[in-house]
Design an enzyme around this catalytic site. Structure first.
Site, PDB file in Angstrom:
ATOM      1  N   ASP A   1      30.671  33.058  41.429  1.00  0.00           N
ATOM      2  CA  ASP A   1      31.891  33.482  41.749  1.00  0.00           C
ATOM      3  C   ASP A   1      32.661  32.535  42.416  1.00  0.00           C
ATOM      4  O   ASP A   1      31.746  32.289  43.189  1.00  0.00           O
ATOM      5  CB  ASP A   1      31.218  34.698  42.792  1.00  0.00           C
ATOM      6  CG  ASP A   1      32.757  35.865  42.837  1.00  0.00           C
ATOM      7  OD1 ASP A   1      33.210  35.055  42.627  1.00  0.00           O
ATOM      8  OD2 ASP A   1      32.556  36.818  43.469  1.00  0.00           O
TER       9      ASP A   1
ATOM     10  N   CYS B   1      37.751  38.438  40.707  1.00  0.00           N
ATOM     11  CA  CYS B   1      35.925  39.142  39.944  1.00  0.00           C
ATOM     12  C   CYS B   1      36.375  39.774  39.128  1.00  0.00           C
ATOM     13  O   CYS B   1      35.424  39.859  37.938  1.00  0.00           O
ATOM     14  CB  CYS B   1      36.198  39.314  41.350  1.00  0.00           C
ATOM     15  SG  CYS B   1      35.736  38.054  42.762  1.00  0.00           S
TER      16      CYS B   1
ATOM     17  N   LYS C   1      25.020  40.118  42.053  1.00  0.00           N
ATOM     18  CA  LYS C   1      26.802  40.427  42.209  1.00  0.00           C
ATOM     19  C   LYS C   1      27.099  41.119  40.861  1.00  0.00           C
ATOM     20  O   LYS C   1      26.941  40.461  39.590  1.00  0.00           O
ATOM     21  CB  LYS C   1      27.407  39.624  42.722  1.00  0.00           C
ATOM     22  CG  LYS C   1      29.075  40.244  42.724  1.00  0.00           C
ATOM     23  CD  LYS C   1      29.805  39.319  43.750  1.00  0.00           C
ATOM     24  CE  LYS C   1      31.161  39.713  43.881  1.00  0.00           C
ATOM     25  NZ  LYS C   1      31.996  39.557  44.292  1.00  0.00           N
TER      26      LYS C   1
ATOM     27  N   ASP D   1      33.213  34.185  36.841  1.00  0.00           N
ATOM     28  CA  ASP D   1      33.919  35.018  36.913  1.00  0.00           C
ATOM     29  C   ASP D   1      35.401  33.971  36.531  1.00  0.00           C
ATOM     30  O   ASP D   1      36.161  34.303  36.295  1.00  0.00           O
ATOM     31  CB  ASP D   1      34.178  36.106  37.586  1.00  0.00           C
ATOM     32  CG  ASP D   1      33.803  35.735  39.152  1.00  0.00           C
ATOM     33  OD1 ASP D   1      33.689  34.282  39.451  1.00  0.00           O
ATOM     34  OD2 ASP D   1      34.120  36.603  40.391  1.00  0.00           O
ATOM     35  N   HIS D   2      35.433  32.505  37.420  1.00  0.00           N
ATOM     36  CA  HIS D   2      36.942  32.411  37.856  1.00  0.00           C
ATOM     37  C   HIS D   2      36.746  31.446  38.628  1.00  0.00           C
ATOM     38  O   HIS D   2      35.102  30.517  39.299  1.00  0.00           O
ATOM     39  CB  HIS D   2      37.845  33.249  38.164  1.00  0.00           C
ATOM     40  CG  HIS D   2      37.568  33.705  39.429  1.00  0.00           C
ATOM     41  ND1 HIS D   2      37.786  33.236  41.121  1.00  0.00           N
ATOM     42  CD2 HIS D   2      37.079  35.307  39.475  1.00  0.00           C
ATOM     43  CE1 HIS D   2      37.260  34.364  41.438  1.00  0.00           C
ATOM     44  NE2 HIS D   2      36.665  35.203  41.594  1.00  0.00           N
TER      45      HIS D   2
END
Ligand SMILES: *[C@@H]1O[C@H](CO)[C@@H](O)[C@H](O)[C@H]1NC(C)=O
Ligand SMILES: *[C@@H]1O[C@H](CO)[C@@H](O)[C@H](O)[C@H]1NC(C)=O
Ligand SMILES: *[C@@H]1O[C@H](CO)[C@@H](O)[C@H](O)[C@H]1NC(C)=O
Ligand SMILES: *[C@@H]1O[C@H](CO)[C@@H](O)[C@H](O)[C@H]1NC(C)=O
Ligand SMILES: *[C@@H]1O[C@H](CO)[C@@H](O)[C@H](O)[C@H]1NC(C)=O
Ligand SMILES: *[C@@H]1O[C@H](CO)[C@@H](O)[C@H](O)[C@H]1NC(C)=O
Length: 539
Positions: A40, A80, A128, A313-314
């Site tokens: 993440d 997210c 996650k 995710d980014h």
């Protein structure tokens, strides 16, 4: 490669999905295992030169040497839940209407993992996930719904760096390490003795910043925390202080982002360097987690039968453009790591093509030898990373020379659309008319400080036309606006008499409580303006 040949056979032979036939079971048994590790907020530029100079990432380097790395991989939405929704569905954000951290996929959505399971793969997830609707704080969703209201309120605590007391602490992010341990244990007990191939997903929280409870009851996550042990992996002399535009020259949406993230105040160079160094140290800890998975696969003799994929995710702005967090199309926020390694994947290959997270879905199916449906937003990455180019691949299977990213959540007060081509990054906003677009030449201006949109109007125009041929973005922006209003009205009704109390006590309470009536009436004016008959009826 034998394996690739088998995938090709499987790809041309497999017809309809479930029920599983003996033939499918057999083909699946020949397909490789897949392990996807997703971080993440990992800035993709750290996985290649010159970003890779700033921190030691031995396991990402290992993957780079033994596999294929994508030098221009992007998130399809820099936050997210929408980003993960794109990765798990293979569809652009507007197609699944994953508008913000509260609005992702339905819990029962058929993901690539479900499809692989139907085709004989054993599947397992740890850590996650965050791709379905209904999560994150009330503050987070109310901030997203009200981003068009004519006010700016600071939502986040000021970003800070915090050293943990124990110098030699390796497991700073204990929750992630617990998931890493569980994944390793699963590989040892379940993974080794599979008669069918498996696909294992591990979602890490790192290097996402930690919560800041010192900001009060409704805190965000603005603390960059690590130990001396990880800080020692950072080359402090190459940590830069990013150049900032003066506040008055910032793009209005960037200014809104910076303001709501509480970053428009004064920061010393030392403070900025510290935040960045701590962020890089957190990246080193994430790399070590990836390392545990790679080491376990090697020890269990699974490495040569398993394709390992690492992504995020980014990214994380880490004080670039006077911001932390993501929610922006700038490189630090939108550029993600993407590395593949394993049987049939070319070693030490660096691919410059622009690709994005929606490509994960078709890649997974392609690895498993499952026919890739035509209605996905992405393309398999195997033609770009395979040792052998399969001549069965039609020209249409190849990735187009652009990617789309879009953003509709909190901390940006207009829907944002990025079209990234090999040379240009074009960013359009809202209805395409009321907010100035941005155009950056990423190779000559890697810091993205010079907006060329007015200097090169023909280029901006042709990229805008291209963007509109992919997505009717003014219409999408209007739909989000409408959705936000309706959600807000429904929520307001559900809070009832207590609305004023609740809204004043969200994350932005410090600013709000200075003049509650002013902010409440700004919301009132927003609700009245352009409220559609439907919303009025529901009221
Ligand atoms: C998922 O559940 C919703 C209701 O919660 C239902 O309307 C929808 O059809 C379901 N979709 C699938 C793919 O099962
Ligand atoms: C913003 O940062 C300032 C310090 O620069 C701090 O005093 C304030 O509490 C922060 N605001 C919020 C909402 O956390
Ligand atoms: C896996 O299978 C092999 C051979 O059947 C056996 O020797 C081994 O103990 C098994 N390992 C585990 C972890 O179950
Ligand atoms: C976004 O916020 C900034 C700063 O408050 C403001 O100048 C700008 O007009 C806003 N833009 C939109 C589209 O609401
Ligand atoms: C894509 O096509 C498949 C059949 O090939 C269908 O099951 C699925 O619902 C379609 N998805 C979308 C988003 O249209
Ligand atoms: C009203 O809102 C405040 C602030 O969120 C909360 O502390 C209080 O318990 C709420 N009261 C009721 C009756 O819901």
């Amino acid at each position: 490669m034998l394996l690739l040949w088998m995938w090709t056979i499987a790809a041309s032979a497999v017809a309809a999905p479930a029920p599983r036939t003996e033939g499918q079971r057999l083909r699946a048994a020949q397909a490789p295992n897949v392990v996807l590790v997703a971080s993440d907020a990992f800035d993709g530029r750290l996985t290649f030169h010159p970003g890779s100079q700033v921190v030691k990432l031995p396991f990402i380097n290992f993957m780079r040497t033994h596999g294929t790395s994508f030098l221009n991989a992007y998130t399809n939405s820099p936050i997210c839940c929408p980003s993960r929704a794109a990765m798990w569905s293979g569809l652009f954000t507007h197609l699944t209407q994953s508008w913000n951290n509260f609005k992702g996929l339905d819990p029962n959505y058929t993901t690539w993992m479900d499809v692989m399971e139907k085709h004989g793969y054993r599947t397992q997830k740890f850590g996650k996930l965050d791709y379905t609707s209904g999560h994150h704080s009330v503050s987070n969703r109310v901030e997203a719904w009200t981003r068009d209201v004519a006010f700016a309120l600071r939502q986040e605590g000021r970003p800070t760096a915090e050293l943990v007391p124990s110098q030699h602490e390796v497991r700073v992010m204990a929750k992630d390490w617990k998931n890493v341990d569980a994944a390793v244990a699963w590989l040892r007990t379940q993974g080794v003795n599979q008669t069918e191939p498996f696909v294992l997903y591990l979602g890490l929280n790192l290097p996402h910043p930690y919560p800041s409870p010192s900001s009060g009851e409704n805190f965000g996550s603005s603390t960059f925390r690590t130990s001396l042990y990880w800080l020692e992996k950072v080359s402090h002399d190459v940590v830069t202080v990013p150049k900032w535009l003066p506040l008055s020259e910032m793009h209005p949406v960037d200014y809104y982002s910076s303001y709501t993230k509480n970053c428009t105040g004064t920061f010393t160079d030392k403070e900025i360097k510290n935040i960045r160094a701590f962020y890089y140290a957190m990246c080193a800890e994430a790399d070590a987690m990836l390392g545990q998975i790679i080491l376990a696969l090697r020890q269990l003799d699974l490495l040569q039968k398993t394709i390992v994929i690492y992504t995020s995710d980014h990214g994380e702005l880490a004080m670039e453009h006077r911001q932390f967090y993501k929610m922006s199309m700038y490189e630090a926020s939108a550029h993600v790591p993407l590395l593949l390694m394993g049987p049939g994947i070319k070693a030490n290959l660096q691919v410059p093509s622009v690709v994005s997270l929606v490509d994960i879905y078709p890649t997974m199916l392609d690895i498993a030898g499952i026919p890739v449906p035509q209605n996905l937003s992405g393309y398999s990455l195997l033609p770009l990373s395979s040792e052998v180019v399969k001549n069965e691949h039609q020209l249409t299977d190849f990735h187009p020379p652009w990617i789309l990213s879009e953003y509709h959540g909190c901390n940006a007060n207009a829907s944002t659309y990025m079209l990234r081509t090999s040379q240009w990054k074009y960013i359009a906003y809202s209805d395409g008319a009321s907010v100035l677009p941005q155009l950056f030449d990423v190779s000559s201006d890697p810091d993205e400080l010079t907006n060329m949109a007015t200097k090169f109007p023909e280029i901006a125009y042709s990229l805008d036309q291209k963007l509109r041929s992919i997505i009717n973005y003014p219409k999408v922006s209007a739909a989000v606006h409408q959705y936000n209003k309706e959600q807000f009205i429904t929520w307001k009704r559900s809070v009832g008499q207590n609305y004023s109390n609740v809204i004043a006590n969200l994350r932005w309470h410090r600013d709000w409580l200075k003049d509650p009536r002013k902010y409440e009436s700004a919301i009132g004016r927003w609700l009245k303006a352009h409220t559609t008959p439907e919303a009025v009826r529901r009221k």
